[in-house]
Design a protein around this motif. Structure first.
Motif, PDB file in Angstrom:
ATOM      1  N   LEU A  94      44.817  49.307  49.396  1.00  0.00           N
ATOM      2  CA  LEU A  94      45.643  48.741  50.469  1.00  0.00           C
ATOM      3  C   LEU A  94      46.111  47.365  50.034  1.00  0.00           C
ATOM      4  O   LEU A  94      45.409  46.673  49.283  1.00  0.00           O
ATOM      5  CB  LEU A  94      44.831  48.588  51.765  1.00  0.00           C
ATOM      6  CG  LEU A  94      44.275  49.856  52.411  1.00  0.00           C
ATOM      7  CD1 LEU A  94      43.477  49.492  53.665  1.00  0.00           C
ATOM      8  CD2 LEU A  94      45.387  50.836  52.750  1.00  0.00           C
ATOM      9  N   PRO A 130      39.274  46.568  41.652  1.00  0.00           N
ATOM     10  CA  PRO A 130      40.397  46.789  42.563  1.00  0.00           C
ATOM     11  C   PRO A 130      41.765  46.555  41.922  1.00  0.00           C
ATOM     12  O   PRO A 130      42.784  46.579  42.615  1.00  0.00           O
ATOM     13  CB  PRO A 130      40.152  45.715  43.641  1.00  0.00           C
ATOM     14  CG  PRO A 130      39.574  44.571  42.870  1.00  0.00           C
ATOM     15  CD  PRO A 130      38.795  45.170  41.717  1.00  0.00           C
ATOM     16  N   SER A 131      41.820  46.346  40.604  1.00  0.00           N
ATOM     17  CA  SER A 131      43.056  45.829  39.996  1.00  0.00           C
ATOM     18  C   SER A 131      44.197  46.838  40.017  1.00  0.00           C
ATOM     19  O   SER A 131      44.001  48.041  39.876  1.00  0.00           O
ATOM     20  CB  SER A 131      42.790  45.392  38.554  1.00  0.00           C
ATOM     21  OG  SER A 131      42.493  46.512  37.748  1.00  0.00           O
ATOM     22  N   GLY A 152      41.261  48.472  46.054  1.00  0.00           N
ATOM     23  CA  GLY A 152      42.615  47.988  45.759  1.00  0.00           C
ATOM     24  C   GLY A 152      43.705  48.883  46.310  1.00  0.00           C
ATOM     25  O   GLY A 152      44.875  48.697  45.986  1.00  0.00           O
ATOM     26  N   VAL A 200      39.713  40.003  40.569  1.00  0.00           N
ATOM     27  CA  VAL A 200      40.577  39.122  39.777  1.00  0.00           C
ATOM     28  C   VAL A 200      41.711  39.978  39.204  1.00  0.00           C
ATOM     29  O   VAL A 200      41.647  41.211  39.200  1.00  0.00           O
ATOM     30  CB  VAL A 200      39.798  38.435  38.631  1.00  0.00           C
ATOM     31  CG1 VAL A 200      38.688  37.550  39.177  1.00  0.00           C
ATOM     32  CG2 VAL A 200      39.227  39.451  37.655  1.00  0.00           C
ATOM     33  N   ALA A 238      33.955  32.213  41.699  1.00  0.00           N
ATOM     34  CA  ALA A 238      35.395  32.062  41.459  1.00  0.00           C
ATOM     35  C   ALA A 238      35.575  31.138  40.274  1.00  0.00           C
ATOM     36  O   ALA A 238      34.603  30.641  39.699  1.00  0.00           O
ATOM     37  CB  ALA A 238      36.089  31.500  42.694  1.00  0.00           C
ATOM     38  N   VAL A 295      42.922  38.580  33.769  1.00  0.00           N
ATOM     39  CA  VAL A 295      41.675  37.798  33.830  1.00  0.00           C
ATOM     40  C   VAL A 295      40.494  38.714  33.512  1.00  0.00           C
ATOM     41  O   VAL A 295      39.569  38.333  32.790  1.00  0.00           O
ATOM     42  CB  VAL A 295      41.522  37.144  35.225  1.00  0.00           C
ATOM     43  CG1 VAL A 295      40.166  36.450  35.362  1.00  0.00           C
ATOM     44  CG2 VAL A 295      42.656  36.167  35.482  1.00  0.00           C
ATOM     45  N   LEU A 355      44.171  41.755  36.445  1.00  0.00           N
ATOM     46  CA  LEU A 355      43.827  42.541  35.253  1.00  0.00           C
ATOM     47  C   LEU A 355      43.746  41.672  33.996  1.00  0.00           C
ATOM     48  O   LEU A 355      42.832  41.834  33.183  1.00  0.00           O
ATOM     49  CB  LEU A 355      44.855  43.673  35.077  1.00  0.00           C
ATOM     50  CG  LEU A 355      44.665  44.603  33.892  1.00  0.00           C
ATOM     51  CD1 LEU A 355      43.303  45.292  33.913  1.00  0.00           C
ATOM     52  CD2 LEU A 355      45.785  45.653  33.867  1.00  0.00           C
ATOM     53  N   VAL A 373      29.786  32.579  37.864  1.00  0.00           N
ATOM     54  CA  VAL A 373      30.130  33.986  37.602  1.00  0.00           C
ATOM     55  C   VAL A 373      28.934  34.688  36.946  1.00  0.00           C
ATOM     56  O   VAL A 373      28.533  35.787  37.356  1.00  0.00           O
ATOM     57  CB  VAL A 373      31.386  34.092  36.711  1.00  0.00           C
ATOM     58  CG1 VAL A 373      31.646  35.544  36.329  1.00  0.00           C
ATOM     59  CG2 VAL A 373      32.601  33.480  37.407  1.00  0.00           C
ATOM     60  N   GLY A 396      35.863  36.290  42.291  1.00  0.00           N
ATOM     61  CA  GLY A 396      37.221  36.103  42.787  1.00  0.00           C
ATOM     62  C   GLY A 396      37.204  36.127  44.304  1.00  0.00           C
ATOM     63  O   GLY A 396      36.787  37.121  44.911  1.00  0.00           O
TER      64      GLY A 396
END
Ligand SMILES: NC(=O)c1ccc[n+]([C@@H]2O[C@H](COP(=O)([O-])OP(=O)(O)OC[C@H]3O[C@@H](n4cnc5c(N)ncnc54)[C@H](OP(=O)(O)O)[C@@H]3O)[C@@H](O)[C@H]2O)c1
Length: 217
Positions: A133, A90-91, A131, A66, A30, A70, A68, A52, A7
């Motif tokens: 910030l 980071p979701s 994730g 990406v 991506a 995905v 959640l 990927v 991503g």
């Protein structure tokens, strides 16, 4: 060490830029591989693009940058290459209603971190990070004085060592919020340790320390 970034949107591209600036090797993937290729070319010799599957397979750590929904598809699909990897998630469980209002997409008490961690193969080293910030703040806050904190949550020692290295390389100060059970504290829209929980402020280590004091972090 090589870090795969799956991503290359708002978060993935900011993480890639910061890591390369900090001397880390990245491999970018991506949905549309031409986007990963274009960013890799812009970032120079420490960056390359791959599918990927090849990106994950050839890396030590993987940032799943990406959404959640995905991730719910990608993690089972690439389970075979995620074994033994440090997996960085980071979701945030965020969606938008018909009027464009931000809303939480999971029931109260359930974190995106707990969802993703449960999907991974048992040998993966899971950590929630990158994730905490908003994307603009993440892009703009590296190497501040004092350093801006990026919180992370993990129960895994290997994942903790790796994410501390990557957060420092990216130009931030790592601070552990706790184990996966603390993931909801660092997730938007309701986590108290997310940037939104600090009313938009990007905090330093003194603020992070006092915000987590007494929580066993
Ligand atoms: N935006 C923020 O401020 C923010 C802040 C904190 C955390 N987060 C979290 O970070 C994550 C990414 O958010 P974002 O804003 O960076 O999203 P984004 O800008 O929409 O980027 C999403 C990326 O996912 C890729 N992607 C989608 N489906 C894919 C697939 N099947 N295989 C491989 N790649 C796929 C897209 O590829 P293409 O480029 O080819 O379409 C795109 O590069 C989300 O979980 C979000 O909750 C976002």
């Amino acid at each position: 060490m090589t870090t795969a970034i799956v991503g290359v949107g708002n978060i993935g591209s900011a993480v890639a830029r910061h890591l390369v600036a900090g001397g880390e090797s990245v491999v970018l993937a991506a949905k549309d591989q031409s986007r990963a290729q274009a960013l890799a070319e812009e970032l120079g010799p420490l960056a390359r693009a791959a599918s990927v599957e090849d990106a994950i397979d050839g890396a030590d750590a993987v940032v799943l940058a990406v959404w959640l929904d995905v991730m719910r598809q990608l993690v089972p699909k690439y389970e075979h290459v995620l074994k033994d990897k440090v997996v960085i998630d980071p979701s945030n469980p965020i969606g938008f209603d018909a009027s464009g209002q931000m809303m939480r997409t999971l029931p109260d008490g359930e974190s995106a971190g707990s969802v993703v961690a449960a999907l991974l193969p048992p040998s993966a080293h899971y950590v929630k990070a990158f994730g905490t910030l908003g994307a603009d703040a993440l892009a703009a806050s590296a190497h501040r004085d004092p350093l801006a904190v990026l919180f992370y949550a993990t129960d895994d020692g290997t994942a903790a060592t790796t994410i501390e290295r990557l957060i420092r390389a990216a130009g931030f100060e790592p601070w552990r919020a706790g184990g996966v059970a603390a993931a909801s504290r660092i997730e938007a829209p309701t986590g108290d340790l997310h940037q939104y929980g600090f009313n938009g402020e990007v905090v330093d280590i003194d603020r992070a320390r006092s915000a987590t004091a007494g929580s066993g972090a």
